[in-house]
Design a protein around this motif. Structure first.
Motif, PDB file in Angstrom:
ATOM      1  N   ASP A 116       0.836  -1.201   0.000  1.00 29.13           N
ATOM      2  CA  ASP A 116       0.000   0.000   0.000  1.00 29.13           C
ATOM      3  C   ASP A 116       0.877   1.260   0.000  1.00 29.13           C
ATOM      4  O   ASP A 116       2.068   1.211   0.304  1.00 29.13           O
ATOM      5  N   ASP A 123      -3.995   1.564  -3.842  1.00 31.48           N
ATOM      6  CA  ASP A 123      -3.916   0.400  -2.952  1.00 31.48           C
ATOM      7  C   ASP A 123      -4.822  -0.708  -3.497  1.00 31.48           C
ATOM      8  O   ASP A 123      -5.860  -0.442  -4.110  1.00 31.48           O
ATOM      9  N   SER A 129      -3.779  -2.901  -8.178  1.00 31.35           N
ATOM     10  CA  SER A 129      -2.578  -2.192  -7.699  1.00 31.35           C
ATOM     11  C   SER A 129      -1.381  -2.368  -8.631  1.00 31.35           C
ATOM     12  O   SER A 129      -0.285  -1.934  -8.340  1.00 31.35           O
ATOM     13  N   SER A 165      -2.878   7.280   2.294  1.00 31.79           N
ATOM     14  CA  SER A 165      -3.355   5.901   2.181  1.00 31.79           C
ATOM     15  C   SER A 165      -3.851   5.380   3.527  1.00 31.79           C
ATOM     16  O   SER A 165      -4.912   4.752   3.618  1.00 31.79           O
ATOM     17  N   ASN A 169      -7.738   4.210   3.441  1.00 32.86           N
ATOM     18  CA  ASN A 169      -7.934   2.785   3.144  1.00 32.86           C
ATOM     19  C   ASN A 169      -8.200   2.020   4.446  1.00 32.86           C
ATOM     20  O   ASN A 169      -7.308   1.890   5.280  1.00 32.86           O
ATOM     21  N   TYR A 172      -5.665  -0.575   5.136  1.00 36.67           N
ATOM     22  CA  TYR A 172      -4.274  -0.139   4.946  1.00 36.67           C
ATOM     23  C   TYR A 172      -3.310  -0.999   5.764  1.00 36.67           C
ATOM     24  O   TYR A 172      -3.535  -1.272   6.943  1.00 36.67           O
TER      25      TYR A 172
END
Ligand code: HEM
Ligand code: MG
Length: 266
Positions: A116, A123, A129, A165, A169, A172
């Motif tokens: 990530d 991500d 990704s 991120s 996320n 994450y």
């Protein structure tokens, strides 16, 4: 652009008729071409660059240690020890056990090497990704406010992406190893496309790597006359870490990078 493709096409035909009569599609090493149907690529912009130029197999498959060493030498003048520290973990992403090669798309397996907080990819939670993501990349570019990227702006971009991120996320994840690897990726592009001593690289070269997955030869870049070593990569990566504005992370990462250097040289 069209004329360039035409010239490259003619060049390939010339080579084919001279030495490879059965392979009119075989472009000479060094010549750039976008991947074709069935050719695989990776979340690593530089490996994609090397495949697009034919230094790595253009289909992106069956990359051995020997092939990687030669590609890094011929394409970027990186020392074999630089190549090996990146190649060795890559083989472990091959989904079959006990392999000595990997394919570029094996690298996309999330949380092995792919992580990530990338500079140019979303991500895995949000999107594929492996592929270039404009939104993420534009965020990265906001950290590059002048036409030269230095260790400070490179560190800011790295940390900026990690922070946004981690804020957005819900899944994450970035452990210390991946953080360390991600700083190494930044060290690698500065080292290969820029200057080790000053720790700088012209932004337009970095952009060409990310945006076109092409070597920035037409922008005046050429591979170094002396091979870049793993020790230089560690040194430059350390300087980037030293320029992050997060003391806690700096402390954690210092341990990681030193450990890597120790493992390599003792
Ligand atoms: C990213 C693998 C060599 C520059 C990555 C990623 C992988 C990877 C798996 C994705 C990480 C992520 O962002 O999620 C490898 C392997 C290599 C290699 C296996 C050699 C065998 C290099 C070299 C350079 C480079 C030689 C530059 C000279 C980068 C950069 C990124 C990256 C800048 C970050 C991309 C981003 O954050 O969007 N690499 N790499 N890599 N790699 Fe490589
Ligand atoms: Mg990633």
């Amino acid at each position: 652009m069209h004329s360039r493709i035409l010239v490259l096409g003619l060049g390939a035909l010339g080579t084919a008729s001279a030495s490879r009569p059965c392979a009119p599609h075989a472009l000479p090493e060094g010549t750039w071409a976008a991947p074709k149907e069935g050719e695989v690529r990776s979340p690593c912009p530089m490996l994609n660059v090397l495949a697009n130029h034919g230094f790595l197999p253009r289909d992106g498959k069956n990359i051995s240690k020997t092939i990687a060493r030669a590609a890094f030498k011929d394409g970027l003048n990186l020392d074999p020890d630089f190549s090996d520290i990146m190649f060795d973990p890559a083989v472990l992403t091959n989904p079959y056990p006990n392999q000595t090669t990997f394919d570029l798309d094996h690298l996309n397996r999330h949380n092995l090497l792919e992580h990530d907080g990338s500079l140019s990819r979303a991500d895995a939670y949000w999107d594929d990704s492996q592929v270039f993501n404009t939104t993420v990349y534009e965020e990265t570019l906001t950290y590059f406010q002048t036409d030269t990227v230095d260790v400070k702006s490179a560190a800011a971009a790295r940390m900026g992406r990690v922070l946004s991120s981690s804020r957005t996320n819900p899944e994450y994840y970035l452990n210390a190893t991946a953080e360390s690897i991600s700083f190494g990726e930044t060290g690698a592009y500065i080292l290969a496309l820029g200057d080790f001593e000053t720790g700088t690289v012209p932004l337009e070269r970095v952009r060409m790597m990310f945006e076109e997955e092409r070597l920035p030869t037409e922008l005046g870049w050429s591979k170094g006359t002396e091979a870049a070593t793993a020790a230089q990569l560690f040194n430059l990566t350390q300087r980037i870490i030293d320029n992050t504005e997060f003391p806690a992370l700096r402390a954690r990462m210092n341990g990681g990078i030193h450990a890597g250097v120790m493992a390599k040289h003792h």
